[in-house]
Scaffold this motif. Structure first.
Motif, short mmCIF file in Angstrom:
data_model
loop_
_atom_site.label_atom_id
_atom_site.label_comp_id
_atom_site.label_asym_id
_atom_site.label_seq_id
_atom_site.Cartn_x
_atom_site.Cartn_y
_atom_site.Cartn_z
N ILE A 87 -5.47 0.69 0.05
CA ILE A 87 -4.71 1.51 -0.89
C ILE A 87 -5.16 2.96 -0.83
CG2 ILE A 87 -4.11 1.83 -3.32
CD1 ILE A 87 -2.94 -0.70 -2.21
N GLY A 88 -6.47 3.20 -0.73
CA GLY A 88 -6.98 4.56 -0.72
C GLY A 88 -6.51 5.37 0.48
N LEU A 89 -6.59 4.78 1.67
CA LEU A 89 -6.21 5.51 2.88
C LEU A 89 -4.73 5.85 2.89
CD1 LEU A 89 -8.30 3.74 5.68
CD2 LEU A 89 -8.33 6.17 5.10
N THR A 90 -3.88 4.88 2.58
CA THR A 90 -2.44 5.16 2.61
C THR A 90 -2.06 6.16 1.52
OG1 THR A 90 -2.14 3.12 1.33
CG2 THR A 90 -1.72 3.01 3.69
N THR A 91 -2.66 6.03 0.35
CA THR A 91 -2.37 6.98 -0.73
C THR A 91 -2.80 8.39 -0.35
OG1 THR A 91 -2.62 5.25 -2.41
CG2 THR A 91 -2.85 7.53 -3.14
N ALA A 92 -3.95 8.52 0.30
CA ALA A 92 -4.43 9.84 0.72
C ALA A 92 -3.48 10.49 1.72
CB ALA A 92 -5.83 9.70 1.32
N ILE A 93 -2.98 9.70 2.66
CA ILE A 93 -2.05 10.24 3.66
C ILE A 93 -0.74 10.67 2.99
CG2 ILE A 93 -0.62 9.62 5.66
CD1 ILE A 93 -2.99 7.89 6.61
N LEU A 94 -0.26 9.88 2.05
CA LEU A 94 0.97 10.25 1.33
C LEU A 94 0.77 11.51 0.51
CD1 LEU A 94 1.97 6.65 0.28
CD2 LEU A 94 3.38 8.18 1.67
N ALA A 95 -0.43 11.69 -0.06
CA ALA A 95 -0.71 12.92 -0.79
C ALA A 95 -0.72 14.12 0.15
CB ALA A 95 -2.05 12.80 -1.52
N GLN A 96 -1.22 13.93 1.36
CA GLN A 96 -1.16 15.00 2.37
C GLN A 96 0.29 15.34 2.71
OE1 GLN A 96 -3.60 13.08 5.41
NE2 GLN A 96 -5.20 14.62 5.12
N GLN A 97 1.10 14.32 2.86
CA GLN A 97 2.52 14.55 3.19
C GLN A 97 3.24 15.28 2.07
OE1 GLN A 97 3.97 10.61 4.13
NE2 GLN A 97 3.14 10.64 6.20
N ALA A 98 2.71 15.16 0.86
CA ALA A 98 3.29 15.87 -0.28
C ALA A 98 2.81 17.32 -0.34
CB ALA A 98 2.94 15.15 -1.58
N GLY A 99 1.93 17.71 0.60
CA GLY A 99 1.49 19.10 0.69
C GLY A 99 0.12 19.39 0.12
N ALA A 100 -0.61 18.37 -0.31
CA ALA A 100 -1.91 18.60 -0.95
C ALA A 100 -3.05 18.57 0.05
CB ALA A 100 -2.15 17.54 -2.03
N GLN A 101 -4.10 19.32 -0.25
CA GLN A 101 -5.38 19.17 0.44
C GLN A 101 -6.10 18.00 -0.24
OE1 GLN A 101 -7.03 20.79 3.13
NE2 GLN A 101 -8.40 19.04 2.76
N VAL A 102 -6.51 17.02 0.55
CA VAL A 102 -7.00 15.76 -0.03
C VAL A 102 -8.44 15.51 0.39
CG1 VAL A 102 -6.63 13.28 -0.26
CG2 VAL A 102 -4.66 14.82 0.00
N THR A 103 -9.25 15.11 -0.57
CA THR A 103 -10.61 14.64 -0.31
C THR A 103 -10.74 13.21 -0.81
OG1 THR A 103 -11.56 16.85 -0.54
CG2 THR A 103 -13.07 14.99 -0.76
N ILE A 104 -11.24 12.34 0.06
CA ILE A 104 -11.52 10.96 -0.33
C ILE A 104 -12.98 10.86 -0.75
CG2 ILE A 104 -11.78 8.58 0.50
CD1 ILE A 104 -9.40 9.00 2.31
N SER A 159 0.80 -1.23 0.00
CA SER A 159 0.00 0.00 0.00
C SER A 159 0.83 1.28 0.00
CB SER A 159 -0.96 0.00 1.19
OG SER A 159 -0.25 -0.17 2.41
N TRP A 160 1.80 1.37 0.88
CA TRP A 160 2.57 2.61 0.97
C TRP A 160 3.44 2.82 -0.27
CZ3 TRP A 160 1.25 6.04 4.56
CH2 TRP A 160 0.63 5.58 5.73
N GLY A 161 4.08 1.74 -0.73
CA GLY A 161 4.93 1.87 -1.91
C GLY A 161 4.15 2.20 -3.16
N ALA A 162 3.01 1.53 -3.36
CA ALA A 162 2.17 1.83 -4.52
C ALA A 162 1.62 3.24 -4.43
CB ALA A 162 1.05 0.81 -4.62
N GLY A 163 1.21 3.64 -3.22
CA GLY A 163 0.68 4.98 -3.02
C GLY A 163 1.71 6.05 -3.31
N GLN A 164 2.95 5.81 -2.90
CA GLN A 164 4.01 6.77 -3.15
C GLN A 164 4.22 6.99 -4.65
OE1 GLN A 164 5.47 8.64 -1.04
NE2 GLN A 164 7.24 9.47 -2.13
N MET A 165 4.19 5.90 -5.41
CA MET A 165 4.36 6.02 -6.87
C MET A 165 3.19 6.76 -7.50
SD MET A 165 5.92 2.31 -7.95
CE MET A 165 7.51 1.76 -7.31
#
Length: 392
Positions: free
Chosen positions: A122-139, A95-101
């Motif tokens: 996959i959705g939850l981990t990807t959303a958190i990684l997008a937040q860490q990249a500086g984005a405002q995220v909506t699931i 999940s984390w590796g796929a989300g990071q890519m």
């Protein structure tokens, strides 16, 4: 909708194994004639494997793609969609590796606002990684945990489980898989010791039955990639058992990374919300509906749901059923015996009969619980302890 079978209905489907008595709440002791064995074997946790302890039965359709997970960009109208689905039985483990890519691709379109479709592993981990990249995220999701398919997973570190077909492997895919697995493993190293034990290690016991078993063949040809990451996880050792009183001739014992999915999903959901994430419950019926949403880029983490939403028939369901036994905090472990796989977690004991070969459940869309299948797995596990001289 979660496909499960209540304990009351499971009991109505068949009686428990006859003549068995319940262990005391504090566990049990090894029969005297076995106390001289190696400590690794003496300490094999005793699971109360009885069908009257089945708490529920759940079924999950794992999203298998012969060529592996889909990680690519598609344009839908004026929106960019980064696909991140099709991880087979390796969703939690990659999940984390796929989300990071996926996030690396998404931020090339927008670093401020990203939408994530799906709220499973996959959705939850990807959303958190997008937040860490500086984005405002909506699931955007139809269901939240525990009412998502990934909540019905066995909860073990299995990064190459039904991830692709060997015939479709390329050096590029293998390298990408290894990168996903290593990054995800490093993330799990930082999640150990948290309240509720969302991630922890137990001991795995791979028991080789003395009763001859048919070869567990693999007619699908699932890719086997774990040898690429043997350096990051303990491999354990195999112990030969000469004592014919025991029902197994050898034991492969090793540490095993597991996910207590209930507490882990809760942890991820809280992390996402505490970082300002937003969730909108909605059902998408066609990709064109994304054009009405405000985000310029979306990451599609819909798992098996992508087959219908994106008309992607390369997603093949692989049915997996779990009979859940009541938790036993004193018997946390994983084991395999006669094609039954067990993970005794803090949030329930997973008992999964793996079928006669690796094609079991392949292509099946049936999410109806099968009581006979559940009882078969629990009864095989029960026979292990019965042959060792226990009444569980």
């Amino acid at each position: 909708m979660t496909h499960s079978f209540s304990r009351r209905r499971a009991l109505a489907g068949g009686a428990s194994v006859a003549g068995l008595s319940m262990l005391s709440a504090c566990g049990t002791t090894m029969p005297g004639n076995l106390r001289d064995l190696d400590a690794d074997i003496r300490n094999l946790p005793i699971i109360r494997a009885r069908t009257d302890r089945i708490d529920r039965i759940t079924v999950c359709l794992r999203p298998f793609r012969a060529v592996g997970p889909r990680l690519e960009v598609e344009q839908v109208g004026h929106k960019a969609v980064v696909h991140n689905y099709g991880h087979g039985g390796s969703g939690w483990s990659l999940s984390w590796g796929a989300g990071q890519m996926a996030v690396e691709r998404a931020v090339t379109f927008s670093k401020q606002h990203i939408g994530v479709i799906g709220c499973g592993a996959i959705g939850l981990t990807t959303a958190i990684l997008a937040q860490q990249a500086g984005a405002q995220v909506t699931i955007y999701a139809e269901s939240l945990p525990p009412f998502v398919r990934s909540a019905r997973a066995s909860g073990s570190w299995t990064p190459s489980s039904r991830i692709a077909q060997t015939s479709a492997m390329t050096p590029e895919f293998e390298a990408r898989w290894e990168k996903m697995a290593r990054f995800t493993f490093s993330c799990y190293q930082n999640l150990q010791g948290l309240p509720g034990n969302p991630i922890e290690w137990d001991n795995f016991y791979g028991l080789t039955s003395r009763t001859p078993q048919p070869e567990h063949k693999d007619p699908i040809g699932f890719a086997k990639l774990d040898n690429r990451i043997q350096d990051i996880e303990p491999q354990g050792n195999r112990i030969a058992i000469d004592d014919p009183r025991l029902p197994y001739s050898s034991v492969h014992k090793k540490p095993n990374l597991i996910f207590n999915v209930a507490s882990y999903s809760d942890y991820l959901l809280k992390q996402f919300l505490e970082r300002g994430g937003r969730i909108k419950i909605m059902t998408l019926r066609h990709p064109s509906e994304l054009t009405a949403l405000p985000e310029p880029v979306f990451i599609n983490c819909t798992g098996y749901g992508a087959r219908a939403l994106w008309q992607d028939e390369s997603v093949i369901p692989v049915r997996g059923q779990i009979a859940w036994l009541i938790p036993q905090p004193e018997a946390l472990c994983s084991l395999s015996y006669e094609n039954v796989y067990v993970v005794s977690r803090r949030d329930g004991i997973v008992v999964q009969w793996m079928g006669d070969d690796m094609s079991f459940g392949f292509g099946s869309t049936n999410e109806t619980p099968d009581i006979a299948e559940a009882h078969r797995g629990v009864s095989i596990l029960n026979s292990l302890y019965t042959k060792m001289g226990y009444n569980v």
